[in-house]
Design a protein around this motif. Structure first.
Motif, PDB file in Angstrom:
ATOM      1  N   ASP A 188       0.830  -1.213   0.000  1.00  0.00           N
ATOM      2  CA  ASP A 188       0.000   0.000   0.000  1.00  0.00           C
ATOM      3  C   ASP A 188       0.866   1.266   0.000  1.00  0.00           C
ATOM      4  OD1 ASP A 188      -2.221   1.664   0.123  1.00  0.00           O
ATOM      5  OD2 ASP A 188      -2.415   1.477   2.297  1.00  0.00           O
ATOM      6  N   PRO A 189       1.745   1.477   0.989  1.00  0.00           N
ATOM      7  CA  PRO A 189       2.596   2.683   0.951  1.00  0.00           C
ATOM      8  C   PRO A 189       3.652   2.652  -0.151  1.00  0.00           C
ATOM      9  CG  PRO A 189       3.205   1.297   2.809  1.00  0.00           C
ATOM     10  CD  PRO A 189       1.933   0.732   2.259  1.00  0.00           C
ATOM     11  N   LEU A 190       4.109   1.444  -0.522  1.00  0.00           N
ATOM     12  CA  LEU A 190       5.113   1.362  -1.592  1.00  0.00           C
ATOM     13  C   LEU A 190       4.569   1.903  -2.907  1.00  0.00           C
ATOM     14  CD1 LEU A 190       6.960  -2.065  -1.112  1.00  0.00           C
ATOM     15  CD2 LEU A 190       7.945   0.245  -0.998  1.00  0.00           C
ATOM     16  N   ILE A 191       3.351   1.506  -3.245  1.00  0.00           N
ATOM     17  CA  ILE A 191       2.775   1.982  -4.500  1.00  0.00           C
ATOM     18  C   ILE A 191       2.477   3.478  -4.422  1.00  0.00           C
ATOM     19  CG2 ILE A 191       0.299   1.632  -4.121  1.00  0.00           C
ATOM     20  CD1 ILE A 191       2.279   0.617  -7.245  1.00  0.00           C
ATOM     21  N   ALA A 192       2.150   3.956  -3.220  1.00  0.00           N
ATOM     22  CA  ALA A 192       1.931   5.397  -3.045  1.00  0.00           C
ATOM     23  C   ALA A 192       3.214   6.174  -3.325  1.00  0.00           C
ATOM     24  CB  ALA A 192       1.432   5.684  -1.630  1.00  0.00           C
ATOM     25  N   LEU A 193       4.360   5.633  -2.889  1.00  0.00           N
ATOM     26  CA  LEU A 193       5.647   6.287  -3.174  1.00  0.00           C
ATOM     27  C   LEU A 193       5.938   6.300  -4.666  1.00  0.00           C
ATOM     28  CD1 LEU A 193       7.879   4.832  -0.304  1.00  0.00           C
ATOM     29  CD2 LEU A 193       7.149   7.213  -0.575  1.00  0.00           C
ATOM     30  N   ALA A 194       5.650   5.186  -5.354  1.00  0.00           N
ATOM     31  CA  ALA A 194       5.888   5.117  -6.795  1.00  0.00           C
ATOM     32  C   ALA A 194       5.008   6.112  -7.537  1.00  0.00           C
ATOM     33  CB  ALA A 194       5.626   3.694  -7.295  1.00  0.00           C
ATOM     34  N   VAL A 195       3.769   6.206  -7.108  1.00  0.00           N
ATOM     35  CA  VAL A 195       2.829   7.153  -7.716  1.00  0.00           C
ATOM     36  C   VAL A 195       3.318   8.589  -7.500  1.00  0.00           C
ATOM     37  CG1 VAL A 195       0.534   8.158  -7.407  1.00  0.00           C
ATOM     38  CG2 VAL A 195       0.788   5.686  -7.652  1.00  0.00           C
ATOM     39  N   ALA A 196       3.807   8.890  -6.306  1.00  0.00           N
ATOM     40  CA  ALA A 196       4.297  10.233  -6.015  1.00  0.00           C
ATOM     41  C   ALA A 196       5.469  10.603  -6.920  1.00  0.00           C
ATOM     42  CB  ALA A 196       4.718  10.326  -4.555  1.00  0.00           C
ATOM     43  N   ALA A 197       6.357   9.633  -7.185  1.00  0.00           N
ATOM     44  CA  ALA A 197       7.497   9.882  -8.064  1.00  0.00           C
ATOM     45  C   ALA A 197       7.025  10.215  -9.476  1.00  0.00           C
ATOM     46  CB  ALA A 197       8.419   8.661  -8.082  1.00  0.00           C
ATOM     47  N   HIS A 198       6.015   9.480  -9.943  1.00  0.00           N
ATOM     48  CA  HIS A 198       5.470   9.742 -11.282  1.00  0.00           C
ATOM     49  C   HIS A 198       4.840  11.135 -11.352  1.00  0.00           C
ATOM     50  CE1 HIS A 198       3.247   9.252 -15.013  1.00  0.00           C
ATOM     51  NE2 HIS A 198       2.159   9.644 -14.363  1.00  0.00           N
ATOM     52  N   ILE A 199       4.073  11.487 -10.320  1.00  0.00           N
ATOM     53  CA  ILE A 199       3.418  12.799 -10.299  1.00  0.00           C
ATOM     54  C   ILE A 199       4.457  13.918 -10.271  1.00  0.00           C
ATOM     55  CG2 ILE A 199       1.917  14.301  -8.935  1.00  0.00           C
ATOM     56  CD1 ILE A 199       0.507  11.811  -7.935  1.00  0.00           C
ATOM     57  N   LEU A 200       5.518  13.727  -9.513  1.00  0.00           N
ATOM     58  CA  LEU A 200       6.577  14.732  -9.417  1.00  0.00           C
ATOM     59  C   LEU A 200       7.191  14.991 -10.789  1.00  0.00           C
ATOM     60  CD1 LEU A 200       8.032  16.384  -7.211  1.00  0.00           C
ATOM     61  CD2 LEU A 200       9.743  14.569  -7.110  1.00  0.00           C
ATOM     62  N   TYR A 201       7.445  13.924 -11.548  1.00  0.00           N
ATOM     63  CA  TYR A 201       8.001  14.064 -12.896  1.00  0.00           C
ATOM     64  C   TYR A 201       7.022  14.802 -13.810  1.00  0.00           C
ATOM     65  CZ  TYR A 201       9.565  12.818 -17.583  1.00  0.00           C
ATOM     66  OH  TYR A 201       9.946  12.872 -18.901  1.00  0.00           O
ATOM     67  N   ALA A 202       5.741  14.438 -13.734  1.00  0.00           N
ATOM     68  CA  ALA A 202       4.730  15.079 -14.579  1.00  0.00           C
ATOM     69  C   ALA A 202       4.634  16.574 -14.268  1.00  0.00           C
ATOM     70  CB  ALA A 202       3.379  14.408 -14.374  1.00  0.00           C
ATOM     71  N   GLY A 203       4.692  16.926 -12.994  1.00  0.00           N
ATOM     72  CA  GLY A 203       4.629  18.327 -12.600  1.00  0.00           C
ATOM     73  C   GLY A 203       5.818  19.120 -13.103  1.00  0.00           C
ATOM     74  N   TRP A 204       7.003  18.543 -12.990  1.00  0.00           N
ATOM     75  CA  TRP A 204       8.212  19.220 -13.472  1.00  0.00           C
ATOM     76  C   TRP A 204       8.164  19.418 -14.989  1.00  0.00           C
ATOM     77  CZ3 TRP A 204      11.862  22.268 -12.037  1.00  0.00           C
ATOM     78  CH2 TRP A 204      12.993  22.430 -12.851  1.00  0.00           C
ATOM     79  N   THR A 205       7.684  18.411 -15.722  1.00  0.00           N
ATOM     80  CA  THR A 205       7.574  18.521 -17.183  1.00  0.00           C
ATOM     81  C   THR A 205       6.623  19.641 -17.570  1.00  0.00           C
ATOM     82  OG1 THR A 205       7.997  16.152 -17.435  1.00  0.00           O
ATOM     83  CG2 THR A 205       6.974  17.283 -19.302  1.00  0.00           C
ATOM     84  N   LEU A 206       5.491  19.717 -16.885  1.00  0.00           N
ATOM     85  CA  LEU A 206       4.504  20.752 -17.176  1.00  0.00           C
ATOM     86  C   LEU A 206       5.060  22.141 -16.901  1.00  0.00           C
ATOM     87  CD1 LEU A 206       1.661  21.524 -17.999  1.00  0.00           C
ATOM     88  CD2 LEU A 206       0.907  21.058 -15.663  1.00  0.00           C
ATOM     89  N   ILE A 207       5.789  22.304 -15.804  1.00  0.00           N
ATOM     90  CA  ILE A 207       6.395  23.596 -15.482  1.00  0.00           C
ATOM     91  C   ILE A 207       7.394  23.999 -16.562  1.00  0.00           C
ATOM     92  CG2 ILE A 207       7.929  24.801 -13.873  1.00  0.00           C
ATOM     93  CD1 ILE A 207       6.647  23.104 -11.630  1.00  0.00           C
ATOM     94  N   SER A 208       8.219  23.052 -17.004  1.00  0.00           N
ATOM     95  CA  SER A 208       9.236  23.338 -18.026  1.00  0.00           C
ATOM     96  C   SER A 208       8.597  23.795 -19.326  1.00  0.00           C
ATOM     97  CB  SER A 208      10.092  22.092 -18.276  1.00  0.00           C
ATOM     98  OG  SER A 208      10.753  21.692 -17.094  1.00  0.00           O
ATOM     99  N   GLU A 209       7.534  23.088 -19.763  1.00  0.00           N
ATOM    100  CA  GLU A 209       6.860  23.448 -21.009  1.00  0.00           C
ATOM    101  C   GLU A 209       6.210  24.829 -20.911  1.00  0.00           C
ATOM    102  OE1 GLU A 209       4.105  20.295 -21.657  1.00  0.00           O
ATOM    103  OE2 GLU A 209       5.617  18.875 -22.390  1.00  0.00           O
ATOM    104  N   SER A 210       5.616  25.135 -19.781  1.00  0.00           N
ATOM    105  CA  SER A 210       4.907  26.400 -19.614  1.00  0.00           C
ATOM    106  C   SER A 210       5.876  27.573 -19.530  1.00  0.00           C
ATOM    107  CB  SER A 210       4.042  26.343 -18.348  1.00  0.00           C
ATOM    108  OG  SER A 210       3.136  25.270 -18.419  1.00  0.00           O
ATOM    109  N   VAL A 211       7.005  27.376 -18.878  1.00  0.00           N
ATOM    110  CA  VAL A 211       8.014  28.436 -18.805  1.00  0.00           C
ATOM    111  C   VAL A 211       8.532  28.749 -20.210  1.00  0.00           C
ATOM    112  CG1 VAL A 211      10.348  28.981 -18.009  1.00  0.00           C
ATOM    113  CG2 VAL A 211       8.693  28.016 -16.425  1.00  0.00           C
ATOM    114  N   GLY A 212       8.622  27.727 -21.055  1.00  0.00           N
ATOM    115  CA  GLY A 212       9.036  27.951 -22.437  1.00  0.00           C
ATOM    116  C   GLY A 212       8.100  28.913 -23.147  1.00  0.00           C
ATOM    117  N   GLY A 213       6.791  28.798 -22.883  1.00  0.00           N
ATOM    118  CA  GLY A 213       5.828  29.723 -23.478  1.00  0.00           C
ATOM    119  C   GLY A 213       5.992  31.130 -22.951  1.00  0.00           C
ATOM    120  N   LEU A 214       6.291  31.264 -21.670  1.00  0.00           N
ATOM    121  CA  LEU A 214       6.508  32.586 -21.089  1.00  0.00           C
ATOM    122  C   LEU A 214       7.765  33.253 -21.638  1.00  0.00           C
ATOM    123  CD1 LEU A 214       5.587  31.875 -17.358  1.00  0.00           C
ATOM    124  CD2 LEU A 214       4.311  33.311 -18.956  1.00  0.00           C
TER     125      LEU A 214
END
Length: 304
Positions: A183-209
């Protein structure tokens, strides 16, 4: 303004507004799943859905503001508001990931088997189906309307779907093996995936700015439109572009014969403007006409 163009501008606003009650519904469903089971993985899923609610409200506000016409203080329009919203959404995703890390790390020390797993999973699957369909709608419509905020909202919701799939896998493993640690192990894996997705979105949006140039496919369509419609001129140079949400800003120098009349040069500019706006919808042009003999600079386009 044409009816079609007006509809194109209002569609992202309607979808962004509809996302708010939908995200609240999904949040309620996921909180119910967590309440039934006490699963930290389901709690992590619900935490991200709280961020979804905040992000959907931010996206709606940004899209409404970005659709405002140019005014005295914002003479090129308000398009970049959508990029700001997308950056905020990326930051929110990162915050959600950190919250999930904290909850999962605490549960790792004392893992417990969730209650009513089957019922909790069933409830969560319903929420995931709603999110999956809506994410597809938002991303497709956002790309068609060139709305960074709508695309970002869709990608955020799609990330939530991935989170839910991970949660289902983790709880399924815990149930099949009897080991609550999944249960907590999969939560950690999910958090890692979300962190990557958030960083990618920030990078793409800053490019537009940062006034990123048109992507390769649009740049090629622009060059083709210029090359095919600049007859009567001798050169096009100093071509520059930038994308700002649904708007594209293009400027270049058009070289004509020194004895060409203003009317003739204007006709060429009108022809070019029409072709470019067809090739790049939502584009705004600035064409500088100059006589032959002026030294060329920057990107050039060969006229056929």
């Amino acid at each position: 303004m044409s009816t079609g163009h007006a509809h194109g501008k209002s569609m992202p606003r309607k979808l962004a507004f509809a996302t708010i009650p939908l995200s609240l519904l999904v949040l309620a469903i996921k909180l119910a799943a967590w309440h039934l089971t006490g699963s930290v993985a389901l709690l992590s899923d619900a935490l991200e859905s709280i961020v979804n609610v905040v992000a959907s409200i931010a996206a709606f506000i940004a899209i409404v503001y970005a659709s405002k016409p140019a005014d005295h203080d914002h003479q090129f329009g308000h398009h970049k508001a959508e990029y700001i919203s997308a950056v905020v959404e990326g930051v929110a995703i990162v915050v959600a990931a950190l919250l999930i890390f904290r909850e999962a790390a605490a549960e790792m020390l004392h893992p417990t088997m969730p209650d009513d797993i089957y019922l909790g999973l069933g409830v969560n699957v319903v929420a995931s189906l709603i999110n999956g369909v809506w994410a597809y709608v938002l991303i497709r419509a956002g790309r068609a309307a060139r709305s960074p905020a709508l695309v970002a909202d869709g990608k955020h919701i799609r990330t939530d779907v991935v989170t839910s799939i991970g949660v289902v896998i983790g709880l399924g493993l815990a149930l099949a093996t009897g080991y609550a640690i999944f249960d907590p192990l999969i939560a950690l894996a999910v958090a890692a995936h979300i962190l990557y997705a958030g960083w990618t979105l920030i990078s793409e949006s800053v490019g537009g700015l940062m006034d990123t140039a048109l992507p390769p496919d649009e740049a090629e369509a622009l060059r083709r439109a210029i090359a095919d419609n600049a007859a009567g001129s001798s050169d096009v140079h100093d071509l520059r572009t930038r994308r700002a949400g649904s708007a594209a800003f293009i400027d270049f120098h058009l070289v004509v014969s020194a004895d060409m009349t203003v009317g003739e040069a204007h006709d060429i500019c009108d022809r070019l403007e029409g072709a470019i706006k067809t090739a790049i919808p939502g584009s705004s042009l600035a064409i500088h006409v100059e006589p032959e003999g002026v030294k060329a600079h920057g990107v050039r386009v060969r006229i056929e």
